[in-house]
Every structure is written in C-alpha cells, then in structure tokens.
Scaffold this motif. Structure first.
Motif, PDB file in Angstrom:
ATOM      1  N   ASP A   1       4.095  10.479   1.264  1.00 50.46           N
ATOM      2  CA  ASP A   1       5.113   9.517   1.741  1.00 50.46           C
ATOM      3  C   ASP A   1       6.517   9.805   1.208  1.00 50.46           C
ATOM      4  OD1 ASP A   1       3.326   8.127   3.322  1.00 50.46           O
ATOM      5  OD2 ASP A   1       3.052   6.464   1.904  1.00 50.46           O
TER       6      ASP A   1
ATOM      7  N   ASP B   1       1.073   4.866  13.829  1.00 52.82           N
ATOM      8  CA  ASP B   1       0.617   5.543  12.603  1.00 52.82           C
ATOM      9  C   ASP B   1      -0.911   5.584  12.430  1.00 52.82           C
ATOM     10  OD1 ASP B   1       1.846   6.993  10.274  1.00 52.82           O
ATOM     11  OD2 ASP B   1       0.405   5.705   9.251  1.00 52.82           O
ATOM     12  N   ARG B   2      -1.585   4.441  12.609  1.00 54.54           N
ATOM     13  CA  ARG B   2      -3.045   4.399  12.445  1.00 54.54           C
ATOM     14  C   ARG B   2      -3.726   4.175  13.785  1.00 54.54           C
ATOM     15  NH1 ARG B   2      -2.981   0.079   7.386  1.00 54.54           N
ATOM     16  NH2 ARG B   2      -2.036   1.503   5.875  1.00 54.54           N
TER      17      ARG B   2
ATOM     18  N   ARG C   1       6.777   2.716   2.127  1.00 55.51           N
ATOM     19  CA  ARG C   1       7.331   3.036   3.444  1.00 55.51           C
ATOM     20  C   ARG C   1       7.446   1.830   4.357  1.00 55.51           C
ATOM     21  NH1 ARG C   1       3.353   6.298   7.426  1.00 55.51           N
ATOM     22  NH2 ARG C   1       4.754   5.316   8.919  1.00 55.51           N
ATOM     23  N   TRP C   2       6.431   0.960   4.347  1.00 54.66           N
ATOM     24  CA  TRP C   2       6.398  -0.148   5.315  1.00 54.66           C
ATOM     25  C   TRP C   2       7.546  -1.119   5.090  1.00 54.66           C
ATOM     26  CZ3 TRP C   2       3.542   1.966   8.668  1.00 54.66           C
ATOM     27  CH2 TRP C   2       2.349   2.621   8.323  1.00 54.66           C
TER      28      TRP C   2
ATOM     29  N   SER D   1       0.831  -1.207   0.000  1.00 58.32           N
ATOM     30  CA  SER D   1       0.000   0.000   0.000  1.00 58.32           C
ATOM     31  C   SER D   1       0.862   1.253   0.000  1.00 58.32           C
ATOM     32  CB  SER D   1      -0.932   0.005   1.209  1.00 58.32           C
ATOM     33  OG  SER D   1      -0.178   0.120   2.402  1.00 58.32           O
TER      34      SER D   1
ATOM     35  N   ASP E   1      -9.192   2.676   6.937  1.00 57.11           N
ATOM     36  CA  ASP E   1      -8.027   3.277   7.603  1.00 57.11           C
ATOM     37  C   ASP E   1      -8.460   4.646   8.139  1.00 57.11           C
ATOM     38  OD1 ASP E   1      -5.672   4.544   8.323  1.00 57.11           O
ATOM     39  OD2 ASP E   1      -4.608   4.100   6.460  1.00 57.11           O
TER      40      ASP E   1
HETATM   41  C1  BGC Z   1      -0.248   5.937   6.199  1.00 57.52           C
HETATM   42  C2  BGC Z   1       0.372   6.406   4.897  1.00 57.52           C
HETATM   43  C3  BGC Z   1       0.372   5.272   3.877  1.00 57.52           C
HETATM   44  C4  BGC Z   1      -0.992   4.594   3.803  1.00 57.52           C
HETATM   45  C5  BGC Z   1      -0.940   3.337   2.957  1.00 57.52           C
HETATM   46  C6  BGC Z   1      -1.609   5.354   5.948  1.00 57.52           C
HETATM   47  O1  BGC Z   1      -2.215   4.928   7.105  1.00 57.52           O
HETATM   48  O2  BGC Z   1      -0.321   7.016   7.101  1.00 57.52           O
HETATM   49  O3  BGC Z   1       1.685   6.870   5.119  1.00 57.52           O
HETATM   50  O4  BGC Z   1       0.680   5.765   2.616  1.00 57.52           O
HETATM   51  O5  BGC Z   1      -1.453   4.245   5.086  1.00 57.52           O
HETATM   52  O6  BGC Z   1      -0.089   2.403   3.526  1.00 57.52           O
END
Ligand code: BGC
Length: 367
Positions: A265, A129-130, A54-55, A51, A179
């Motif tokens: 990102d 993050d979430r 970054r991950w 997605s 999300d």
């Molecule tokens: C993150 C983003 C990321 C997206 C998809 C979001 O929750 O904050 O940085 O692009 O998820 O992974």
C-alpha cells in the motif's frame, strides 16, 4: 479573447447536446421514473478506515476528485468495518435512487446481498478493489493481485539473500480470510516461497490469517509466532499495517532491521519503516489510477452511456462467470525507489520526511 469565449460556448453546447442524446438511451433508466436526460447519482461504499490507511487517505480523495471533475454527484461513505452499517448505507443509497453503486465488500456474503438488492432495483454495480465472490457485479476494477503477492514474495527473497540468511525460517501473516484479494496475494507470494521451502533454501515457519486485516490482532498473532519460534528470520506480511504490527513486536525484541518484513500500500508508515531499515519492501498500487478507472465506468453509466473501458475480464472462481474488468499493474518499492512514490504524488515529502526521517529521506534522494 472573443474567439476563446466562442470556443467555450461551443463546447458547452456540445456537452449539453451529448447529455441530451444519452438521456434518450433506454439503458440509462434510473428506476426513478424520471425518464429525462438528467445525469444519475453514484453511490460508493468503502470498507473501513483501520485495515489500511488507504481507505481514509487515498481512495476517498481520488474518487471524489474524479466525480467532482465530471460534475457527477457522488455519495461516498465508509462502513467503518461494520457489516450491518454496510447494508444500511447501501439501503439508503438504493432508496435515494443512485444509478450506479460502487462497493468494496467487507466479505463476499454481505457484499453479494447488497449487489443483489442493487440489481433488483435496476442499479449498475461495480466491485472496487475486491471481487465479491458469486456477487455478479457488472464491473470489477482492481490491481493484478496475484502479481502484488509475487512482488512481496520476491521482495522477501531479495532481502533475505542480501542478508545472506542461511535456511531462514519465514513466517507468513496473511490478510483477511474473507477478502478474495488476500487469497490472491497469498497465491502470488506462495508461488515464490513454496519452491524455496521445497528445495530447503527457506524453512516454512508459522502461517496465519489475520481476521479483517485487524492490525492489533496481527500484533498479538505475531507475538505468539515469535514466542514459539524464536528463529523467525523473515516475515511475509500482506500489507503495511500487518507489517508494522510485526515490526513493533520485533522492536520490543530488539530484532527490527535484522528480520526483513514485507508490506503493501505504500502508506506513509510503511515507507517510513522502509527508510528506517525496518521494512524490506512495500507494494505501491497507484490508487489514483484505480479510482480514475472505477469513476470512469461509473460516470459513463451515470450519464447513460455504455462504458467501453473495462476491456479485461476476470473469472469469478465461484460462479465461474466472467466479470468485465480493469486490472492495473502494481510496483515493488524498496529504499532504492521510495522516491518514485513521492514523485507520483501519492505521498508528499512533508508527510514522509518528518524530523526522524529527514536524513534517510535525503539519502534516498527525496528532496
Ligand atoms: C486491499 C489492500 C488493503 C487490504 C486491507 C485489500 O483488499 O487490496 O490494498 O491493504 O485490503 O484493507
């Protein structure tokens, strides 16, 4: 020389002393029954590798570095977008006796199930993050995600203004509907775009959520948007992956570079799209700071200390409860300041300035 060695030994003694003292803290019970001064283990579950780049490239690297530097054992795994796998990884970490569990949920429902189990086992929890809605994590570490969306909205306005676009039709490719961040990003960019739609400066075009932030699906969705609405003149894409999907479709239609597309990102691909003139902007979130903030909390808990760094709070919109939080500040990136992302060490010149982008890199002051 001798003095140096003595100083080192003294630090060593101090460190041992402080760990032992922390071990006496009742709050630090790991549930493992050891009751000793040992530093606990940390478990981290990341969501997927598709997605957003970054991950796979950023979070795991910075988290690992922070835990290694603190000498804290961390089991960092990635659920590869699979909710069942997410639960299995969590079960494994819980039964292995982690003292802290850090998660990036794949949706709030499955995230909450994991947080509930962890809590029942006496494990501290951090939403990374979430925010897990109604999840009740002990801490939340993220960016100001409404601000991220505002930067995206303003970035698109700036690019359309620079293009002298007249009543441009704007399409919106939102993130995953499950999300909470996607909701916050949309809140941010719509707070900028809605007044433009309302006063007729911009025309509201198609608007769709992209399930699981699936980049391939985003391409299909945008292709349909463009087929049914040929006059789309701007695209609010919620991250670089969705933006790149739109750019690929625009390329097929020879419209890339004429239709500004946003992102998020500061991925290598997103930054290259900016250098090429195909993407209008991205949002740089310093993931190192986010990873450092989350690991600082986790390390303190693992050592039996009470963390003091989560001085902010976020109200969970479902439970209405406050979660102690750290929220960092995002930065808008256009061609003019792509170099800032390189200077910050988030991407290297070598990754970014490959042959096709060498000239644009020089023009952008990246040397
Ligand atoms: C993150 C983003 C990321 C997206 C998809 C979001 O929750 O904050 O940085 O692009 O998820 O992974």
């Amino acid at each position: 020389m001798r003095k140096g060695m003595f100083a080192l030994a003294a630090v060593g003694l101090l460190a041992t002393g402080s760990i032992a003292a922390c071990g006496d803290n009742d709050d630090s019970d790991t549930g493992s029954g050891s009751g000793t001064s040992a530093t606990g283990k940390v478990g981290v579950i990341l969501p997927d590798t598709k997605s957003s780049a970054r991950w796979a490239t950023a979070d795991v690297k910075y988290l690992k570095a922070a835990f290694d530097a603190a000498g804290v054992t961390a089991d960092i795994q990635n659920a590869q977008g699979d909710k069942t796998q997410f639960q299995t990884i969590a079960d494994g970490m819980i039964s292995s006796g982690v003292k802290v569990l850090v998660i990036v949920n794949l949706d709030s429902g499955t995230g909450k199930a994991v947080l509930d189990k962890a809590k029942a086992a006496g494990i501290a929890t951090i939403d990374y993050d979430r925010l897990t809605l109604n999840g009740g994590a002990d801490y939340y570490v993220s960016f100001d995600n409404v601000k991220v969306g505002e930067l995206q909205g303003q970035g698109l306005v700036d690019c359309l203004t620079a293009n002298k676009a007249v009543k441009p039709v704007v399409a919106e490719l939102n993130g995953s509907p499950t999300d909470n961040n996607a909701t916050l990003f949309a809140q941010g960019y719509n707070s900028v775009l809605d007044p433009k739609y309302a006063d007729g400066t911009f025309v509201k075009g198609p608007n769709q959520d992209v399930p699981d932030w699936d980049n391939a699906q985003a391409g299909t969705i945008f292709e349909q948007m463009l087929t049914s609405n040929k006059s789309i003149k701007g695209v609010l894409a919620a991250n670089d992956g969705l933006g790149n999907a739109a750019i690929s479709v625009l390329k097929k239609n020879k419209l890339n570079g004429q239709v500004p597309v946003t992102g998020q990102d500061a991925t290598v691909q997103g930054l290259q799209n900016i250098l090429a003139g195909d993407q209008c902007m991205t949002v740089y979130k310093a993931i190192k700071k986010e990873a450092d903030a989350a690991s600082e909390l986790a390390i303190a808990i693992a050592k039996g200390q009470k963390p003091t760094s989560a001085t902010g709070k976020v109200t969970d919109p479902e439970s209405k409860k406050d979660v102690a939080s750290v929220l960092l500040t995002p930065q808008s990136i256009t061609k003019a300041n792509v170099k800032d992302v390189v200077a910050d060490g988030f991407v290297t010149k070598d990754e970014l300035c490959t042959a096709d982008f060498a000239k644009a890199c020089t023009e952008a002051g990246i040397s």
